[in-house]
Design an enzyme around this catalytic site. Structure first.
Site, PDB file in Angstrom:
ATOM      1  N   ILE A 155       0.835  -1.199   0.000  1.00 49.13           N
ATOM      2  CA  ILE A 155       0.000   0.000   0.000  1.00 49.13           C
ATOM      3  C   ILE A 155       0.869   1.248   0.000  1.00 49.13           C
ATOM      4  O   ILE A 155       0.639   2.187  -0.777  1.00 49.13           O
ATOM      5  CB  ILE A 155      -0.963  -0.001   1.207  1.00 49.13           C
ATOM      6  CG1 ILE A 155      -1.928  -1.182   1.108  1.00 49.13           C
ATOM      7  CG2 ILE A 155      -1.735   1.312   1.279  1.00 49.13           C
ATOM      8  CD1 ILE A 155      -2.764  -1.404   2.354  1.00 49.13           C
ATOM      9  N   ASP A 174      10.601   2.631   7.293  1.00 50.10           N
ATOM     10  CA  ASP A 174      10.058   1.303   7.534  1.00 50.10           C
ATOM     11  C   ASP A 174      11.135   0.483   8.224  1.00 50.10           C
ATOM     12  O   ASP A 174      12.320   0.592   7.870  1.00 50.10           O
ATOM     13  CB  ASP A 174       9.640   0.634   6.219  1.00 50.10           C
ATOM     14  CG  ASP A 174       8.640  -0.499   6.427  1.00 50.10           C
ATOM     15  OD1 ASP A 174       8.866  -1.332   7.329  1.00 50.10           O
ATOM     16  OD2 ASP A 174       7.637  -0.555   5.690  1.00 50.10           O
ATOM     17  N   ASN A 211       4.316  -0.029  17.719  1.00 50.97           N
ATOM     18  CA  ASN A 211       4.034   1.284  17.137  1.00 50.97           C
ATOM     19  C   ASN A 211       2.730   1.892  17.655  1.00 50.97           C
ATOM     20  O   ASN A 211       2.188   2.820  17.051  1.00 50.97           O
ATOM     21  CB  ASN A 211       4.035   1.233  15.605  1.00 50.97           C
ATOM     22  CG  ASN A 211       2.986   0.303  15.023  1.00 50.97           C
ATOM     23  OD1 ASN A 211       1.991  -0.027  15.673  1.00 50.97           O
ATOM     24  ND2 ASN A 211       3.186  -0.128  13.787  1.00 50.97           N
ATOM     25  N   ALA A 233      -4.519   3.751   7.837  1.00 52.93           N
ATOM     26  CA  ALA A 233      -3.977   2.463   8.269  1.00 52.93           C
ATOM     27  C   ALA A 233      -4.734   1.917   9.468  1.00 52.93           C
ATOM     28  O   ALA A 233      -5.727   1.216   9.320  1.00 52.93           O
ATOM     29  CB  ALA A 233      -2.483   2.608   8.575  1.00 52.93           C
ATOM     30  N   ARG A 234      -4.301   2.265  10.673  1.00 50.37           N
ATOM     31  CA  ARG A 234      -4.923   1.777  11.900  1.00 50.37           C
ATOM     32  C   ARG A 234      -5.051   2.915  12.908  1.00 50.37           C
ATOM     33  O   ARG A 234      -4.121   3.706  13.073  1.00 50.37           O
ATOM     34  CB  ARG A 234      -4.101   0.632  12.516  1.00 50.37           C
ATOM     35  CG  ARG A 234      -4.235  -0.687  11.772  1.00 50.37           C
ATOM     36  CD  ARG A 234      -5.628  -1.275  11.941  1.00 50.37           C
ATOM     37  NE  ARG A 234      -5.804  -2.564  11.277  1.00 50.37           N
ATOM     38  CZ  ARG A 234      -6.302  -2.709  10.059  1.00 50.37           C
ATOM     39  NH1 ARG A 234      -6.632  -1.628   9.352  1.00 50.37           N
ATOM     40  NH2 ARG A 234      -6.461  -3.910   9.542  1.00 50.37           N
ATOM     41  N   ASP A 258      -9.128   8.025   8.188  1.00 52.04           N
ATOM     42  CA  ASP A 258     -10.099   7.014   7.770  1.00 52.04           C
ATOM     43  C   ASP A 258     -10.260   5.961   8.851  1.00 52.04           C
ATOM     44  O   ASP A 258     -11.048   5.033   8.700  1.00 52.04           O
ATOM     45  CB  ASP A 258      -9.647   6.366   6.464  1.00 52.04           C
ATOM     46  CG  ASP A 258     -10.705   5.409   5.904  1.00 52.04           C
ATOM     47  OD1 ASP A 258     -11.876   5.832   5.781  1.00 52.04           O
ATOM     48  OD2 ASP A 258     -10.362   4.250   5.618  1.00 52.04           O
ATOM     49  N   GLU A 263     -12.957   3.391  17.155  1.00 55.86           N
ATOM     50  CA  GLU A 263     -13.969   3.407  16.101  1.00 55.86           C
ATOM     51  C   GLU A 263     -15.001   2.293  16.191  1.00 55.86           C
ATOM     52  O   GLU A 263     -16.078   2.393  15.604  1.00 55.86           O
ATOM     53  CB  GLU A 263     -13.297   3.340  14.731  1.00 55.86           C
ATOM     54  CG  GLU A 263     -12.642   2.002  14.431  1.00 55.86           C
ATOM     55  CD  GLU A 263     -11.896   2.002  13.095  1.00 55.86           C
ATOM     56  OE1 GLU A 263     -12.107   1.046  12.330  1.00 55.86           O
ATOM     57  OE2 GLU A 263     -11.120   2.933  12.830  1.00 55.86           O
ATOM     58  N   HIS A 295     -13.568   4.329   7.875  1.00 57.18           N
ATOM     59  CA  HIS A 295     -12.760   3.164   7.504  1.00 57.18           C
ATOM     60  C   HIS A 295     -13.212   2.583   6.159  1.00 57.18           C
ATOM     61  O   HIS A 295     -13.520   1.387   6.047  1.00 57.18           O
ATOM     62  CB  HIS A 295     -12.829   2.086   8.589  1.00 57.18           C
ATOM     63  CG  HIS A 295     -11.554   1.312   8.726  1.00 57.18           C
ATOM     64  ND1 HIS A 295     -11.026   0.936   9.929  1.00 57.18           N
ATOM     65  CD2 HIS A 295     -10.681   0.833   7.789  1.00 57.18           C
ATOM     66  CE1 HIS A 295      -9.898   0.264   9.746  1.00 57.18           C
ATOM     67  NE2 HIS A 295      -9.665   0.194   8.451  1.00 57.18           N
TER      68      HIS A 295
END
Length: 329
Positions: A155, A174, A211, A233-234, A258, A263, A295
């Site tokens: 992604i 990363d 993270n 992402a999260r 998002d 949530e 989401h």
């Protein structure tokens, strides 16, 4: 072989039916979530395919194991809601969908970034009030911005492709650097470098203990004044209190979210006419410097088809040969 799919949405049904016909396998469907209580619906089936934002709990794995079911596939990438230790204890193998149409999420994240930096939420608010003036809402251009990409898997790589099409300079971070990107982007060794140099930061990392709240007060303090943040992402990656503080101070010029760390109780549910008791969520909804969506970055026809096909292929493999390339442990 007989399989059962839980929590099936209407948009998934045609793809499940196509897969079942193509593979000559019976797949029962229910819109019910899978819990310890509803696991009884799977009696007589060989494997389960499910999708939900709420937890896949220990008691549920115990219940399906008692039914003799040891093959379980989730129709999503993230598996932080899976009690993996309980699955292991009950000898239930679990698979996820490690990749599905990465362009779906990448395209959405960049489109949200564009709306954010062009001040679309603020203009929309003015338009609703019939204020058609544009003064005071001058914006930036992606071509002249440094974009920091955190997470450079499929992604993240797709997002980089799009940002580079706009001419943006890309910084990347990363833990596992993508060898396909090393000649195309500048990897930083320390995430602080990315925070300090980026005009826009976009998150494409999985949710891990390591993270949790990576975007916190200390991180935001290291960022440029007027930075933009995009999270498709999260929700657990962002400390909402720290983000709101950054927005209030002007350190963060805007955020496109998002996903939200709390949530589950709200996203995918109809809250019309009800009071939102989560004050932080309500503040995010009310702000003109925040784009909040429930989401939906993944939600394209191709992505839904991929999620169905890959998850059903995986549970079929588990039932037939006892293993799958998509096992999460």
């Amino acid at each position: 072989m007989k399989l059962i799919a839980y929590n099936v949405r209407e948009d998934e049904r045609k793809y499940i039916e196509k897969w079942a016909k193509r593979n000559k396998i019976e797949v029962a469907m229910t819109d019910t979530r899978i819990t310890a209580e509803t696991a009884s619906l799977a009696k007589g089936y060989d494997g389960i395919c499910a999708l939900q934002t709420s937890a896949y709990e220990a008691e549920m794995f115990q219940s399906i194991a008692q039914l003799g079911i040891h093959s379980f596939a989730i129709r999503s990438v993230g598996y932080d809601s899976v009690d993996i230790e309980a699955a292991k204890k009950n000898n239930v193998k679990v698979t996820n969908v490690p990749g599905y149409s990465p362009s779906a999420i990448a395209e959405f994240s960049v489109s949200q970034a564009l709306q954010l930096i062009r001040r679309v939420p603020a203009f929309n608010q003015r338009m609703e009030e019939q204020d058609f003036r544009w003064s005071g809402l001058i914006s930036k251009e992606l071509k002249h911005m440094t974009v920091g990409v955190i997470g450079t898997g499929r992604i993240g790589q797709s997002a980089i492709d799009i940002y580079q099409g706009f001419g943006s300079k890309i910084l990347a971070y990363d833990v596992y650097q993508n060898p396909d990107l090393k000649d195309r982007v500048t990897y930083v060794e320390e995430i602080a470098e990315l925070f300090q140099q980026s005009d826009l930061i976009t998150l494409h990392a999985p949710a891990l203990e390591s993270n949790f709240h990576m975007i916190n007060e200390a991180a935001i303090n290291q960022m440029k004044q007027g930075v933009y943040l995009v999270n498709t992402a999260r929700g657990s990656l962002v400390d909402t209190d720290a983000l709101l503080s950054g927005l209030n101070s002007g350190k963060v010029a805007g955020a496109a979210l998002d996903t939200y760390e709390n949530e589950t109780a709200y996203f995918s549910h109809d809250w019309r006419g009800k009071t939102i008791e989560d004050t932080r969520l309500q503040e995010l909804l009310d702000r003109s410097d925040v784009l909040l969506t429930p989401h939906i970055a993944f939600y394209t026809e191709k992505a839904v088809e991929n999620m169905v096909d890959i998850s059903l292929d995986s549970v079929k493999e588990l039932v037939e040969i006892g293993k799958s390339r998509n096992e999460i442990y």
